[in-house]
Design a protein around this motif. Structure first.
Motif, PDB file in Angstrom:
ATOM      1  N   LEU A  54       3.974  -4.412   0.063  1.00  0.00           N
ATOM      2  CA  LEU A  54       3.915  -2.950   0.099  1.00  0.00           C
ATOM      3  C   LEU A  54       4.856  -2.373   1.156  1.00  0.00           C
ATOM      4  O   LEU A  54       5.499  -1.338   0.926  1.00  0.00           O
ATOM      5  N   GLN A  58      -3.011  -1.394   2.853  1.00  0.00           N
ATOM      6  CA  GLN A  58      -1.984  -0.488   3.373  1.00  0.00           C
ATOM      7  C   GLN A  58      -1.567  -0.782   4.818  1.00  0.00           C
ATOM      8  O   GLN A  58      -0.659  -0.130   5.355  1.00  0.00           O
ATOM      9  N   LEU A  78       2.563  -8.066  -6.248  1.00  0.00           N
ATOM     10  CA  LEU A  78       2.022  -6.828  -5.689  1.00  0.00           C
ATOM     11  C   LEU A  78       1.014  -6.253  -6.686  1.00  0.00           C
ATOM     12  O   LEU A  78       1.304  -6.124  -7.873  1.00  0.00           O
ATOM     13  N   ASP A 133      -2.924  -1.333  -5.328  1.00  0.00           N
ATOM     14  CA  ASP A 133      -2.529  -1.135  -3.924  1.00  0.00           C
ATOM     15  C   ASP A 133      -1.292  -0.230  -3.863  1.00  0.00           C
ATOM     16  O   ASP A 133      -1.173   0.633  -2.982  1.00  0.00           O
ATOM     17  N   LEU A 134      -0.386  -0.445  -4.821  1.00  0.00           N
ATOM     18  CA  LEU A 134       0.819   0.390  -4.903  1.00  0.00           C
ATOM     19  C   LEU A 134       0.458   1.851  -5.199  1.00  0.00           C
ATOM     20  O   LEU A 134       0.955   2.773  -4.537  1.00  0.00           O
TER      21      LEU A 134
END
Lengths: 314, 314
Positions: A225, B223, A259, A263-264
């Motif tokens: 990220l 994050q 990924l 979360d993205l």
């Protein structure tokens, strides 16, 4: 609550790779009906691009040996009209199979390093490009959109760090062959943000516009990220991700997961960047798929949202 | 191979919180000898700050009821001369206990939101500050360094998003009381990079220098590292992290783990930022601790490095 940053794009296109890049690594093949339902649910979350499968020979990837049947099921699934459903084609034969089924968009898959080209594709980098040339030409002639994947763009298990100039050169060649878009893969997940910036700068100097470049990060070292954020600062607007973080085995010693799309999306929406994706529906889809696979999703956002209400989205 | 970015600091100080913030959440208390050995091993990796424990009443956090004994063991452990070993003190009584043991550095712990202050500290925000005032004054009088933690700086489970102006005001007050440093906690892990930038800008406008501000991110939504990168761009040079990602239960539905020190170090070294930490020794320490706790480390870097050779460091 969103906090936009004027240095970042207003919208990001997510290239969802879970059904192909995720499921191709499953030890036990997933039934084709489940795959079709997975893609139907992903499309219903608002994702506009879902990479469906690969027309590779079943001898190499038996998990995707049902590609024809899957495309037939998808044709009957009532998917949204504008949905993009690219498929991977390793060679001319795969392309013809895809064309016969009405596929509109394909991807070819090359390596930047000789070691990985040999290990994964059983040919040299130049041999790969020579094989791609007629494939890309034929696809473009048929009016298809063509993506060119490059793997090992940052590091290679045999060769170590990969020089950015070599990646830039390979990217330039794929575009010269006729590819519409590049996807830069960090196959072993070793990239860090400074390396991402250096590679995108080198690509720009080689005449490759960031608007034609997608990034494809693996979270092996937890960097995906932060690397994505850096790519967005360099003008990239297409990001590859896998629903629920499918891909590789996140609980194995050497984690190689993609990924996670959730979360993205959490990051992008927090930055006020549009994706068109409904995060709640996406999380529910990944929870459904995880139940089918019999193990929890490695996505931190999926685990958090599946257990507690979302504080960000309320 | 490192790719430095001139917009980022040349060196980052890692404030290691694993022994305190990580182990205080363990269901089964860890034997005090193991804690002392954990801290000894962490110090041997090159970390220069290891938060050792909390002098909170054992009724509230029984896991840390061995604080006196731990400090005695550490005094005999032959730790490096310059090692900083701060401890948390909730009130004047805790501070006196710490002073009696020769502690040189303490931290006080406040909440930005009324809901969390009530739930976690059983008092209002103003009451907390009123309690801190004589504690900080006495600590400064004794020549101690004092850190002020602020929790719920981004979102709160009851109140939702927290206004940046409120956090900036609370931060300003802690410095005015005499704290040397702030640590901004994203206790429930909801922050995204734009929010981090907005908060650091608001703090700057309130006269709080980024050089006196540490960030403390939780990886609940994946994050933490992207947020850390953003904080570094805003001038922050102190980052809290927990070896192996200890803290909370990463495999529970609502993961609340701290940023893993190893994932942080991987990014920082990739950016050419000095930390003084030997990543191999740190990983070995987390593997050792994970074996003691009987579950794998949630740190992706620990899992990757424990299974395969490092490609970055070679």
């Amino acid at each position: 609550m969103a906090f936009p940053d004027p240095a970042l794009p207003a919208r990001v296109r997510i290239h969802e790779v879970g059904p192909r890049d995720g499921l191709q690594n499953e030890a036990a093949a997933v039934p084709v009906e489940i795959k079709a339902e997975f893609i139907r649910r992903l499309a219903a979350t608002g994702l506009d691009t879902v990479e469906a499968t690969s027309f590779v020979h079943p001898r190499w990837v038996p998990q995707l040996g049902d590609a024809e049947r899957l495309m037939e099921l998808l044709a009957q699934a009532g998917l949204p009209a504008g949905l993009r459903l690219p498929v991977l084609v390793p060679n001319r034969r795969g392309l013809e199979r895809a064309l016969a089924l009405g596929v509109r968009e394909v991807a070819v898959f090359g390596s930047v390093t000789e070691s990985f080209a040999r290990a994964n594709l059983n040919r040299s980098v130049d041999e790969s490009l020579a094989i791609f040339e007629p494939v890309v030409a034929r696809a473009k002639e048929a009016g298809m959109r063509v993506r060119g994947y490059l793997s090992m763009c940052f590091g290679d298990p045999w060769e170590g760090a990969v020089p950015v100039a070599r990646v830039a050169g390979a990217g330039r060649r794929l575009l010269d062959l006729g590819c519409d878009e590049l996807s830069l893969g960090d196959t072993i997940g070793v990239a860090t943000p400074g390396h991402v910036g250096a590679l995108l700068t080198a690509l720009g100097e080689a005449g490759v516009d960031a608007a034609r470049t997608a990034v494809h990060f693996h979270d092996t070292y937890g960097q995906a990220l932060a690397n994505t954020l850096t790519a967005l600062r360099h003008g990239v607007t297409t990001v590859d991700a896998s629903a629920g973080g499918l891909g590789g085995c996140p609980y194995a010693k050497s984690a190689t997961g993609n990924l996670a799309t959730e979360d993205l999306v959490w990051m992008l929406h927090g930055l006020g960047i549009e994706t068109g994706v409904d995060l709640g529906r996406l999380t529910a889809t990944s929870v459904w798929m995880a139940a089918h696979l019999g193990r929890p999703s490695p996505s931190r956002t999926v685990r958090a949202l599946a257990g507690t209400p979302s504080h960000q989205e309320s």
